[in-house]
Design a protein around this motif. Structure first.
Motif, PDB file in Angstrom:
ATOM      1  N   TRP A 108     -10.239  55.673  34.161  1.00 27.30           N
ATOM      2  CA  TRP A 108     -11.527  55.207  34.684  1.00 27.30           C
ATOM      3  C   TRP A 108     -11.378  54.018  35.635  1.00 27.30           C
ATOM      4  CZ3 TRP A 108     -15.791  58.013  34.754  1.00 27.30           C
ATOM      5  CH2 TRP A 108     -15.855  59.102  33.892  1.00 27.30           C
ATOM      6  N   GLN A 109     -10.113  53.620  35.873  1.00 23.89           N
ATOM      7  CA  GLN A 109      -9.890  52.573  36.881  1.00 23.89           C
ATOM      8  C   GLN A 109      -9.310  53.161  38.157  1.00 23.89           C
ATOM      9  OE1 GLN A 109      -7.529  49.771  34.694  1.00 23.89           O
ATOM     10  NE2 GLN A 109      -9.295  49.030  33.563  1.00 23.89           N
ATOM     11  N   ASP A 110      -9.098  54.478  38.174  1.00 18.72           N
ATOM     12  CA  ASP A 110      -8.521  55.137  39.357  1.00 18.72           C
ATOM     13  C   ASP A 110      -9.626  55.869  40.117  1.00 18.72           C
ATOM     14  OD1 ASP A 110      -7.114  56.571  41.241  1.00 18.72           O
ATOM     15  OD2 ASP A 110      -6.274  58.007  39.785  1.00 18.72           O
ATOM     16  N   ARG A 111     -10.044  55.304  41.237  1.00 22.01           N
ATOM     17  CA  ARG A 111     -11.160  55.889  41.991  1.00 22.01           C
ATOM     18  C   ARG A 111     -10.808  57.266  42.556  1.00 22.01           C
ATOM     19  NH1 ARG A 111     -11.352  52.636  47.771  1.00 22.01           N
ATOM     20  NH2 ARG A 111      -9.260  53.208  48.449  1.00 22.01           N
ATOM     21  N   GLY A 112      -9.490  57.526  42.701  1.00 24.13           N
ATOM     22  CA  GLY A 112      -9.050  58.802  43.278  1.00 24.13           C
ATOM     23  C   GLY A 112      -9.289  59.984  42.340  1.00 24.13           C
ATOM     24  N   THR A 113      -9.411  59.721  41.020  1.00 23.07           N
ATOM     25  CA  THR A 113      -9.632  60.842  40.093  1.00 23.07           C
ATOM     26  C   THR A 113     -10.925  60.720  39.278  1.00 23.07           C
ATOM     27  OG1 THR A 113      -8.195  59.715  38.505  1.00 23.07           O
ATOM     28  CG2 THR A 113      -7.209  61.524  39.742  1.00 23.07           C
ATOM     29  N   CYS A 114     -11.302  59.492  38.882  1.00 22.52           N
ATOM     30  CA  CYS A 114     -12.420  59.411  37.921  1.00 22.52           C
ATOM     31  C   CYS A 114     -13.742  59.890  38.500  1.00 22.52           C
ATOM     32  CB  CYS A 114     -12.545  58.008  37.335  1.00 22.52           C
ATOM     33  SG  CYS A 114     -13.249  56.774  38.437  1.00 22.52           S
ATOM     34  N   VAL A 115     -13.867  59.909  39.823  1.00 20.45           N
ATOM     35  CA  VAL A 115     -15.136  60.334  40.430  1.00 20.45           C
ATOM     36  C   VAL A 115     -15.287  61.864  40.437  1.00 20.45           C
ATOM     37  CG1 VAL A 115     -15.146  58.288  41.911  1.00 20.45           C
ATOM     38  CG2 VAL A 115     -14.251  60.432  42.827  1.00 20.45           C
ATOM     39  N   LEU A 116     -14.190  62.571  40.143  1.00 21.37           N
ATOM     40  CA  LEU A 116     -14.195  64.025  40.356  1.00 21.37           C
ATOM     41  C   LEU A 116     -14.664  64.839  39.157  1.00 21.37           C
ATOM     42  CD1 LEU A 116     -10.651  64.344  42.019  1.00 21.37           C
ATOM     43  CD2 LEU A 116     -12.862  64.181  43.177  1.00 21.37           C
ATOM     44  N   PHE A 117     -14.517  64.272  37.956  1.00 13.88           N
ATOM     45  CA  PHE A 117     -14.620  65.126  36.764  1.00 13.88           C
ATOM     46  C   PHE A 117     -15.863  64.877  35.925  1.00 13.88           C
ATOM     47  CE2 PHE A 117     -10.193  64.957  37.970  1.00 13.88           C
ATOM     48  CZ  PHE A 117      -9.830  66.283  37.919  1.00 13.88           C
ATOM     49  N   GLY A 118     -16.197  65.885  35.098  1.00  9.19           N
ATOM     50  CA  GLY A 118     -17.296  65.773  34.148  1.00  9.19           C
ATOM     51  C   GLY A 118     -16.935  66.510  32.871  1.00  9.19           C
ATOM     52  N   ASP A 119     -17.793  66.394  31.860  1.00  3.97           N
ATOM     53  CA  ASP A 119     -17.571  67.053  30.576  1.00  3.97           C
ATOM     54  C   ASP A 119     -18.580  68.187  30.392  1.00  3.97           C
ATOM     55  OD1 ASP A 119     -15.780  64.966  30.192  1.00  3.97           O
ATOM     56  OD2 ASP A 119     -17.132  63.815  28.905  1.00  3.97           O
ATOM     57  N   GLY A 120     -18.201  69.199  29.623  1.00  2.00           N
ATOM     58  CA  GLY A 120     -19.142  70.290  29.344  1.00  2.00           C
ATOM     59  C   GLY A 120     -18.443  71.483  28.714  1.00  2.00           C
ATOM     60  N   ALA A 121     -19.246  72.444  28.304  1.00  5.79           N
ATOM     61  CA  ALA A 121     -18.708  73.646  27.649  1.00  5.79           C
ATOM     62  C   ALA A 121     -19.483  74.881  28.071  1.00  5.79           C
ATOM     63  CB  ALA A 121     -18.793  73.489  26.126  1.00  5.79           C
ATOM     64  N   GLY A 122     -18.769  75.998  28.205  1.00  2.00           N
ATOM     65  CA  GLY A 122     -19.402  77.286  28.507  1.00  2.00           C
ATOM     66  C   GLY A 122     -18.797  78.337  27.596  1.00  2.00           C
ATOM     67  N   ALA A 123     -19.584  79.369  27.272  1.00  2.00           N
ATOM     68  CA  ALA A 123     -19.093  80.376  26.327  1.00  2.00           C
ATOM     69  C   ALA A 123     -19.584  81.755  26.725  1.00  2.00           C
ATOM     70  CB  ALA A 123     -19.590  80.044  24.920  1.00  2.00           C
ATOM     71  N   ALA A 124     -18.838  82.768  26.297  1.00  2.00           N
ATOM     72  CA  ALA A 124     -19.260  84.152  26.511  1.00  2.00           C
ATOM     73  C   ALA A 124     -18.859  84.979  25.294  1.00  2.00           C
ATOM     74  CB  ALA A 124     -18.612  84.724  27.771  1.00  2.00           C
ATOM     75  N   VAL A 125     -19.764  85.864  24.873  1.00  2.00           N
ATOM     76  CA  VAL A 125     -19.426  86.831  23.821  1.00  2.00           C
ATOM     77  C   VAL A 125     -19.112  88.149  24.516  1.00  2.00           C
ATOM     78  CG1 VAL A 125     -20.241  88.079  21.785  1.00  2.00           C
ATOM     79  CG2 VAL A 125     -20.898  85.689  22.131  1.00  2.00           C
ATOM     80  N   LEU A 126     -17.934  88.671  24.223  1.00  2.00           N
ATOM     81  CA  LEU A 126     -17.473  89.915  24.849  1.00  2.00           C
ATOM     82  C   LEU A 126     -17.542  91.053  23.833  1.00  2.00           C
ATOM     83  CD1 LEU A 126     -14.171  88.477  26.444  1.00  2.00           C
ATOM     84  CD2 LEU A 126     -16.510  88.348  27.346  1.00  2.00           C
ATOM     85  N   GLY A 127     -17.916  92.215  24.310  1.00  2.00           N
ATOM     86  CA  GLY A 127     -17.978  93.379  23.417  1.00  2.00           C
ATOM     87  C   GLY A 127     -17.458  94.625  24.119  1.00  2.00           C
TER      88      GLY A 127
END
Ligand code: ACO
Length: 319
Positions: free
Chosen positions: A146-165
């Motif tokens: 979080w002190q590196d401006r070159g990387t910390c600005v790029l990312f976020g958190d989250g989750a996605g899911a799919a049920v396959l059949g």
């Protein structure tokens, strides 16, 4: 070797971090981040664990598919930022869902969701009549400096899911890897081992942005062309491209080189940032929930990430 998507879900942390918030923390600006990346804000975990988000996304995907957890035959989680080294996120999730099936994690960085679909396809070829839950969930806020401006600005958190059949909607899929530990890496620490003499690089994500940028554009174009050829299709057949969300300039370049109309390329990077493996899964769910897809639409997914990994697939939407 195929399956269909029965349902999708996604979940995000409640805390929004804007570019202006970041400019209070590191030497950056809203203008720099927006014009260089297309990102205006991202979600970051505060009280939530990443397993909490994976659980919410999974529950929504199960509900969307009309399935219950006890019908699941397998859970695969794609992640590089799980809450525990062991148990896996998939085992923790299995416990929370009350499922009883086998469960494991898979690490292919940002290509994780497509790798997980490919692994699932292998299970379907052994037994077509089953249900598999694929979840891609990342707390990138745990990995970035979080002190590196070159990387910390790029990312976020989250989750996605799919049920396959059971189904025949996966028309082509390809995954690849080009081993590389310099362009994009996040080392594990050595704990408190008294036997380790060498000091390691800090456990944060390190990235050579320009090298990854070049690799990204080339690989996205190549992998989409490969799966189109494998499925005997042309670009005109694609209803939507669902690409990994690393940088809007990468997406624009890839779309130009593929000669696709801009409106066919789905994007949510402005509000979500790069959620690594979760990008494609969240984007798929957001398009599903907003009724974007018509029955029979052909979707091309493509991703690249640490490894360096690549992957793409063509899926028919039949929900
Ligand atoms: N704010 C202001 N200035 C910045 C910032 C920032 N947040 N970050 C870097 N800069 C500066 C640099 O220090 C540099 O300054 P200098 O010229 O004085 O040295 C200048 O901006 C230009 O830096 P570049 O790195 O050349 O900027 P570029 O246009 O290449 O953009 C970026 C950087 C956004 C990282 C881009 O290269 C990129 O998106 N690369 C791909 C990243 C990617 O795809 N990652 C996904 C993989 S993640 C995974 O798999 C887990």
């Amino acid at each position: 070797m195929s399956f269909c998507i029965l349902g999708t879900g996604s979940a995000l942390p409640s805390r929004i971090i804007t570019n202006d918030d970041l400019s209070q923390m590191v030497d950056t600006s809203d203008e720099w981040i927006r014009t260089r990346t297309g990102i205006t804000e991202r979600r970051v975990c505060t009280t939530e664990t990443i397993t909490d988000l994976a659980f919410q996304a999974a529950q929504k995907a199960l509900a969307d598919s009309g399935s219950s957890a006890d019908e699941l035959d397998l859970i695969i989680c794609a992640t590089i930022s799980a809450d525990y080294a062991t148990p896996s996120m998939a085992c923790t999730l299995q416990m929370q869902l009350g499922a009883t099936c086998p469960a494991f994690d898979l690490n292919a960085a940002c290509t994780g969701f497509i790798y997980a679909l490919d692994v699932a396809a292998g299970y379907f070829s052994r037994r077509p009549d089953q249900k598999i839950l694929v979840v891609a969930a990342e707390a990138m806020s745990r990995l970035v400096d979080w002190q590196d401006r070159g990387t910390c600005v790029l990312f976020g958190d989250g989750a996605g899911a799919a049920v396959l059949g059971k189904g025949e909607d996966l028309l082509a899929i390809q995954i690849g890897a080009k081993g590389n530990i310099t362009s994009l890496y996040a080392p594990n620490g050595w704990g408190n081992s008294p036997f380790r003499s060498e000091t390691m690089a800090k456990s944060y994500l390190h990235m050579d942005g320009q090298e990854v940028f070049r690799f990204a554009v080339t690989s996205m174009v190549q992998t989409v062309e490969q799966v189109l050829a494998e499925a005997n299709l042309t670009k005109e057949d694609i209803a939507y491209l669902i690409p990994h969300q690393a940088n809007i300039r990468i997406l624009d370049s890839a779309v130009n080189r593929l000669n696709l109309p801009q409106e066919k390329c789905l994007t949510n990077i402005a509000k979500r940032g790069n959620t690594s493996a979760a990008c494609v899964a969240i984007l798929l769910d957001e398009a599903n929930q907003t009724g974007k897809f018509k029955k029979g639409d052909l979707l091309a997914m493509t991703a690249f990430g640490g490894g360096l990994t690549t992957g793409a697939c063509i899926l028919r939407w039949s929900k």
